[in-house]
Design an enzyme around this catalytic site. Structure first.
Site, short mmCIF file in Angstrom:
data_model
loop_
_atom_site.label_atom_id
_atom_site.label_comp_id
_atom_site.label_asym_id
_atom_site.label_seq_id
_atom_site.Cartn_x
_atom_site.Cartn_y
_atom_site.Cartn_z
N ASP A 10 0.83 -1.21 0.00
CA ASP A 10 0.00 0.00 0.00
C ASP A 10 0.87 1.27 0.00
OD1 ASP A 10 -1.03 -2.37 1.34
OD2 ASP A 10 -2.85 -1.25 1.79
N GLU A 41 -4.53 1.34 -3.10
CA GLU A 41 -5.79 1.69 -2.42
C GLU A 41 -5.70 2.92 -1.53
OE1 GLU A 41 -7.52 -0.65 0.62
OE2 GLU A 41 -5.77 -0.46 1.89
N ASN A 42 -4.48 3.29 -1.11
CA ASN A 42 -4.31 4.46 -0.23
C ASN A 42 -3.54 5.59 -0.91
OD1 ASN A 42 -3.61 1.83 1.79
ND2 ASN A 42 -5.31 3.15 2.40
N ASN A 70 -9.83 -2.65 0.31
CA ASN A 70 -11.10 -2.15 0.84
C ASN A 70 -11.34 -0.67 0.55
OD1 ASN A 70 -8.85 -2.36 2.80
ND2 ASN A 70 -10.15 -1.04 4.05
N HIS A 71 -10.28 0.09 0.31
CA HIS A 71 -10.45 1.52 0.01
C HIS A 71 -10.58 1.81 -1.50
CE1 HIS A 71 -9.99 2.93 4.09
NE2 HIS A 71 -8.91 2.20 4.24
N HIS A 156 -5.48 -9.04 0.01
CA HIS A 156 -5.57 -7.82 0.82
C HIS A 156 -6.37 -8.13 2.08
CE1 HIS A 156 -5.20 -3.45 1.06
NE2 HIS A 156 -6.38 -3.48 1.65
N HIS A 181 -2.47 -4.61 3.08
CA HIS A 181 -3.52 -4.04 3.95
C HIS A 181 -3.06 -3.75 5.38
CE1 HIS A 181 -7.46 -3.12 5.72
NE2 HIS A 181 -7.22 -4.02 6.65
N HIS A 183 -0.27 -2.71 6.42
CA HIS A 183 0.66 -1.57 6.40
C HIS A 183 1.91 -1.83 7.24
CE1 HIS A 183 -2.60 1.58 5.04
NE2 HIS A 183 -2.65 0.44 4.37
FE LIG Z 1 -4.09 -0.01 2.89
FE LIG Z 2 -6.76 -1.99 3.04
#
Ligand SMILES: [Fe+2]
Ligand SMILES: [Fe+2]
Length: 278
Positions: A10, A41-42, A70-71, A156, A181, A183
């Protein structure tokens, strides 16, 4: 000859993109990867992905494929460009992803080798409506052309157990399975079953003087009081975390996997060109 895959987790907001833009060229120079993948995603302000950043990753940074999580839908504009984005994949079993063909891509490396990237999402401690991930990955593997031996999976998820589970489920059938995910990078990279390169989490690329990338003060405030103060990416202690996997293109077997953690402050003297923001 093996194919080198450089996989990045990420990327967190502007600090993460800056770290990527400065250190990825150095990593390319040092390792000469054939394929570079990252999780986006981030990438936009810590939440979601914009078209501009997608284009920057693909056109300027030469990222071969961007996986999500998820983001993925946090920036509404993604709905307008995701269907046409040839180098973007969404988690196959996420509750709001209903097209299996959005969840994988078959691409060509610069060396001309066909490779596939597949994106899945976990269920434990994640959205309760995320669906089973075993069925869609089986379906995707069946759809891949036989000559596409290099098969890469970004799982993820929050739970280390699910990540290890999918690693074992796919061993011998995927070249590389890694988690994103959390991090936080894990130190368990290995080759499962003598075939599948695996690590539980790549870790984020971004500011580690933080709580998983977010400014510490706001994160602590929320933990202590429940007050939802605006979450923004932190700015300091930038690391580029990645694994480098070597894959035999004739069989898809992973023959080597290494973990790297590059701290920007320690590496910046080796960067050619300006240290300024673009
Ligand atoms: Fe993330
Ligand atoms: Fe995530």
């Amino acid at each position: 000859m093996t194919i080198k895959v450089l996989a990045i987790g990420d990327v967190i907001g502007k600090p993460g993109r800056r770290c990527l833009s400065k250190l990825l060229p150095l990593a390319r120079e040092r390792f000469q990867p054939d394929i570079v993948i990252c999780n986006g995603e981030n990438a936009a302000g810590g939440f979601g992905l914009t078209k501009k950043i997608y284009n920057q990753f693909v056109d300027n940074f030469g990222i071969d494929c961007i996986t999500m999580g998820n983001h993925w839908h946090d920036k509404p504009e993604i709905h307008s460009f995701a269907p046409q984005a040839e180098r973007l994949v969404l988690p196959a079993n996420m509750m709001n992803v209903d097209r299996l063909d959005a969840a994988f891509r078959v691409l060509k490396s610069k060396s001309g080798h066909s490779f596939a990237v597949i994106n899945l999402i976990g269920r434990a401690f994640m959205h309760p409506d995320n669906r089973d991930f075993f069925t869609p990955v089986e379906a995707i593997l069946k759809q891949l052309p036989d000559q596409c031996k290099i098969r890469i999976v970004d799982f993820h998820g929050e739970a280390t157990s699910e990540k290890q589970g999918i690693g074992h489920f796919l061993k011998g059938r995927a070249s590389l399975v890694y988690g994103t995910h959390s991090h936080v990078p894990t130190a368990d990279e290995r080759i499962m079953g003598g075939f599948t390169g695996y690590t539980t989490d790549l870790g984020m690329t971004g500011p580690y003087d933080s709580v998983i990338g977010i400014r510490t003060e706001a994160a602590l405030q929320r933990m202590q009081t429940g007050e939802k103060r605006r979450f923004e990416p932190a700015t300091h202690d930038l690391w580029l975390c990645f694994i480098l996997a070597e894959i035999d293109p004739a069989t898809g077997r992973c023959v080597g996997i290494q973990r790297h953690r590059w701290e920007y402050e320690q590496m910046k003297d080796q960067i050619t060109g300006s240290d300024e923001d673009e």
